[in-house]
Enzyme design. Structure first.
Site, PDB file in Angstrom:
ATOM      1  N   CYS A 113       0.811  -1.223   0.000  1.00 48.89           N
ATOM      2  CA  CYS A 113       0.000   0.000   0.000  1.00 48.89           C
ATOM      3  C   CYS A 113       0.845   1.275   0.000  1.00 48.89           C
ATOM      4  O   CYS A 113       0.346   2.344  -0.317  1.00 48.89           O
ATOM      5  CB  CYS A 113      -0.964  -0.020   1.174  1.00 48.89           C
ATOM      6  SG  CYS A 113      -2.069  -1.431   1.076  1.00 48.89           S
ATOM      7  N   HIS A 253      -3.495   6.896   1.959  1.00 48.13           N
ATOM      8  CA  HIS A 253      -3.876   5.580   1.453  1.00 48.13           C
ATOM      9  C   HIS A 253      -5.254   5.232   2.010  1.00 48.13           C
ATOM     10  O   HIS A 253      -5.563   5.528   3.163  1.00 48.13           O
ATOM     11  CB  HIS A 253      -2.840   4.548   1.898  1.00 48.13           C
ATOM     12  CG  HIS A 253      -3.268   3.146   1.647  1.00 48.13           C
ATOM     13  ND1 HIS A 253      -3.628   2.706   0.398  1.00 48.13           N
ATOM     14  CD2 HIS A 253      -3.421   2.091   2.485  1.00 48.13           C
ATOM     15  CE1 HIS A 253      -3.978   1.435   0.472  1.00 48.13           C
ATOM     16  NE2 HIS A 253      -3.870   1.025   1.731  1.00 48.13           N
ATOM     17  N   ASN A 283      -9.990  -0.621  -1.004  1.00 44.52           N
ATOM     18  CA  ASN A 283      -8.533  -0.540  -0.946  1.00 44.52           C
ATOM     19  C   ASN A 283      -7.953  -1.140  -2.229  1.00 44.52           C
ATOM     20  O   ASN A 283      -7.979  -2.345  -2.430  1.00 44.52           O
ATOM     21  CB  ASN A 283      -8.045  -1.311   0.290  1.00 44.52           C
ATOM     22  CG  ASN A 283      -6.536  -1.234   0.473  1.00 44.52           C
ATOM     23  OD1 ASN A 283      -5.811  -0.794  -0.418  1.00 44.52           O
ATOM     24  ND2 ASN A 283      -6.062  -1.673   1.622  1.00 44.52           N
TER      25      ASN A 283
HETATM   26  O1  UT7 Z   1      -3.905  -1.492   3.209  1.00 42.29           O
HETATM   27  C1  UT7 Z   1      -3.255  -2.515   3.898  1.00 42.29           C
HETATM   28  C2  UT7 Z   1      -3.431  -2.338   5.305  1.00 42.29           C
HETATM   29  N1  UT7 Z   1      -4.664  -2.917   5.772  1.00 42.29           N
HETATM   30  C3  UT7 Z   1      -5.371  -2.268   6.675  1.00 42.29           C
HETATM   31  O2  UT7 Z   1      -5.037  -1.152   6.983  1.00 42.29           O
HETATM   32  C4  UT7 Z   1      -6.539  -2.969   7.316  1.00 42.29           C
HETATM   33  C5  UT7 Z   1      -6.444  -2.795   8.808  1.00 42.29           C
HETATM   34  N2  UT7 Z   1      -7.482  -3.499   9.533  1.00 42.29           N
HETATM   35  C6  UT7 Z   1      -8.779  -3.137   9.451  1.00 42.29           C
HETATM   36  O3  UT7 Z   1      -9.149  -2.241   8.714  1.00 42.29           O
HETATM   37  C7  UT7 Z   1      -9.763  -3.805  10.375  1.00 42.29           C
HETATM   38  O4  UT7 Z   1      -9.047  -4.529  11.339  1.00 42.29           O
HETATM   39  C8  UT7 Z   1     -10.750  -4.752   9.657  1.00 42.29           C
HETATM   40  C9  UT7 Z   1     -11.694  -3.939   8.795  1.00 42.29           C
HETATM   41  C10 UT7 Z   1      -9.988  -5.759   8.781  1.00 42.29           C
HETATM   42  C11 UT7 Z   1     -11.586  -5.509  10.692  1.00 42.29           C
HETATM   43  O5  UT7 Z   1     -12.261  -4.571  11.532  1.00 42.29           O
HETATM   44  P1  UT7 Z   1     -12.161  -4.703  13.101  1.00 42.29           P
HETATM   45  O6  UT7 Z   1     -13.003  -3.638  13.651  1.00 42.29           O
HETATM   46  O7  UT7 Z   1     -10.715  -4.705  13.468  1.00 42.29           O
HETATM   47  O8  UT7 Z   1     -12.837  -6.086  13.364  1.00 42.29           O
HETATM   48  P2  UT7 Z   1     -12.217  -7.369  14.095  1.00 42.29           P
HETATM   49  O9  UT7 Z   1     -11.219  -8.049  13.218  1.00 42.29           O
HETATM   50  O10 UT7 Z   1     -11.823  -7.033  15.479  1.00 42.29           O
HETATM   51  O11 UT7 Z   1     -13.500  -8.277  14.173  1.00 42.29           O
HETATM   52  C12 UT7 Z   1     -14.641  -7.906  14.983  1.00 42.29           C
HETATM   53  C13 UT7 Z   1     -15.740  -8.886  14.697  1.00 42.29           C
HETATM   54  C14 UT7 Z   1     -15.286 -10.342  14.758  1.00 42.29           C
HETATM   55  O12 UT7 Z   1     -16.345 -11.114  15.292  1.00 42.29           O
HETATM   56  P3  UT7 Z   1     -16.316 -11.585  16.821  1.00 42.29           P
HETATM   57  O13 UT7 Z   1     -15.064 -12.382  16.966  1.00 42.29           O
HETATM   58  O14 UT7 Z   1     -16.294 -10.313  17.625  1.00 42.29           O
HETATM   59  O15 UT7 Z   1     -17.572 -12.352  16.944  1.00 42.29           O
HETATM   60  C15 UT7 Z   1     -15.095 -10.687  13.299  1.00 42.29           C
HETATM   61  O16 UT7 Z   1     -15.249 -12.067  13.062  1.00 42.29           O
HETATM   62  O17 UT7 Z   1     -16.237  -8.678  13.373  1.00 42.29           O
HETATM   63  C16 UT7 Z   1     -16.219  -9.916  12.665  1.00 42.29           C
HETATM   64  N3  UT7 Z   1     -16.038  -9.641  11.262  1.00 42.29           N
HETATM   65  C17 UT7 Z   1     -17.045  -9.358  10.432  1.00 42.29           C
HETATM   66  N4  UT7 Z   1     -18.382  -9.272  10.644  1.00 42.29           N
HETATM   67  C18 UT7 Z   1     -19.163  -8.978   9.587  1.00 42.29           C
HETATM   68  C19 UT7 Z   1     -14.870  -9.586  10.548  1.00 42.29           C
HETATM   69  N5  UT7 Z   1     -15.148  -9.301   9.282  1.00 42.29           N
HETATM   70  C20 UT7 Z   1     -16.480  -9.152   9.174  1.00 42.29           C
HETATM   71  C21 UT7 Z   1     -17.350  -8.856   8.107  1.00 42.29           C
HETATM   72  N6  UT7 Z   1     -18.671  -8.774   8.368  1.00 42.29           N
HETATM   73  N7  UT7 Z   1     -16.904  -8.626   6.854  1.00 42.29           N
END
Ligand code: UT7
Length: 328
Positions: A113, A253, A283
């Site tokens: 990125c 980004h 992204n």
């Molecule tokens: O450009 C390269 C760099 N990449 C980034 O900058 C991405 C950085 N990370 C992020 O943007 C975020 O961490 C994500 C968008 C990938 C995830 O968001 P989050 O708020 O960190 O969610 P999380 O991983 O802590 O997950 C929270 C909950 C989990 O469920 P439980 O364990 O609390 O029951 C996940 O399983 O959300 C769940 N979850 C989803 N739910 C609905 C994860 N993905 C999804 C989804 N839809 N697509």
């Protein structure tokens, strides 16, 4: 020492749009979750016959035609991508041939990125040193080819697209101001495509285990990105004796709207100083910066003479920020 200025910008996104509603039918997710947690509404997806070089050529040609020059005028091509057409030859070579950049040299630049920012940094040095007069920086990524559309945590995030900027010799002090880039390989496991390289070559087993797809520890990347987007931007401003008020625009980004907002708030930027278009493209890895810059120009936010800062954090980890005075 001559200056290095950006004199043209061309972009390409494939027409097919993948909406959150469609993703709801593919994995256990919801439009509301994606909007709230990431800020994406839709992303563009390349058709099966289109590869990274095809999008790169279209973006490059748009930049060349805007400037009224041909491929023959280009002396070097920096092709920023993590989704090359193949391991080798480089995608830069494929593009060089297709745009008719006879006599040019170039290479693929792998910084995920942060790729476009590393490309701009490198192009500026090649031009400022006097080595070249015209360098083309292209960010092109077909992320849909390495995304696992059964993994809801990653498949909602990415889209396909390309952007190209022409960096040309300018008067001393014109255009490029400064850069601050940093890599931190200790974070390499947090975001990667494990198989297909020399460590884990492709085999029936790697395919069965879905190891040719992006794997991400979302929380770890999120925390690192928020911290470093702020730190690198602040440090670059500091060492140039600038504050947030001195820059017209931050073009970050586009990985997650919450990352962008957190970094902007810590920097003390107002909302109208920050360019956001993640809602429409998701992204696109190396293409987010040129795509967001195009939006800033088309909406009249970015004009000649404005001081603009590009910033990104990506897989590696890679971190980078550039300051440019916009030249057209
Ligand atoms: O450009 C390269 C760099 N990449 C980034 O900058 C991405 C950085 N990370 C992020 O943007 C975020 O961490 C994500 C968008 C990938 C995830 O968001 P989050 O708020 O960190 O969610 P999380 O991983 O802590 O997950 C929270 C909950 C989990 O469920 P439980 O364990 O609390 O029951 C996940 O399983 O959300 C769940 N979850 C989803 N739910 C609905 C994860 N993905 C999804 C989804 N839809 N697509």
């Amino acid at each position: 020492m001559p200056g290095a200025k950006i004199t043209a910008l061309g972009c390409y996104v494939p027409p097919r749009v993948l909406t959150n509603r469609e993703l709801e039918k593919m994995v256990d997710t919801s439009n509301e979750w994606i909007l709230q947690r990431v800020g994406i509404r839709e992303r563009h997806i390349a058709p099966p016959e289109m590869a990274t070089s095809d999008m790169a050529v279209l973006a490059a040609c748009a930049a060349l035609s805007q400037r009224g020059i041909s491929g023959r005028d280009i002396e070097a091509i920096l092709l920023c991508t993590v989704t090359p057409d193949m391991m080798f030859p480089s995608t830069a070579c494929l593009v060089q041939d297709r745009i008719g950049a006879k006599g040019a040299w170039g290479f693929d630049l792998v910084a995920a990125c942060s790729g476009f920012i590393y490309g701009l940094t490198t192009a500026a040095q090649l031009v400022k040193s006097g080595a070249h007069k015209k360098v083309l920086v292209i960010g092109s990524d077909t992320m849909s080819r390495i995304i696992d559309y059964t993994d809801r945590a990653t498949c909602i995030l990415f889209g396909d697209g390309a952007g190209a900027m022409l960096v040309e010799r300018g008067d001393p002090g014109e255009g490029f101001v400064d850069f601050l880039n940093e890599i931190d390989g200790s974070g390499g496991d947090a975001l990667k495509m494990p198989a297909g390289g020399s460590r884990m070559p492709a085999s029936a087993e790697t395919v069965a285990k879905r190891l040719h797809y992006v794997k991400q520890e979302g929380q770890a990347v999120f925390k690192y990105a928020v911290r470093k987007m702020h730190e690198v931007s602040r440090d670059l401003l500091d060492r140039n004796g600038l504050t947030a008020r001195d820059i017209k625009l931050l073009i970050p980004h586009q990985a997650n709207l919450r990352i962008i907002n957190a970094a902007a708030e810590k920097l003390g930027l107002s909302a109208d100083q920050v360019v956001v278009n993640i809602d429409r493209y998701g992204n696109t890895t190396a293409a987010t910066i040129p795509l967001a810059t195009r939006d800033a120009i088309e909406t009249g936010k970015l004009k000649q003479g404005d001081l603009v800062m590009f910033v990104a954090v990506g897989a590696g980890f890679t971190v980078g920020a550039n300051l440019w005075r916009w030249a057209y």
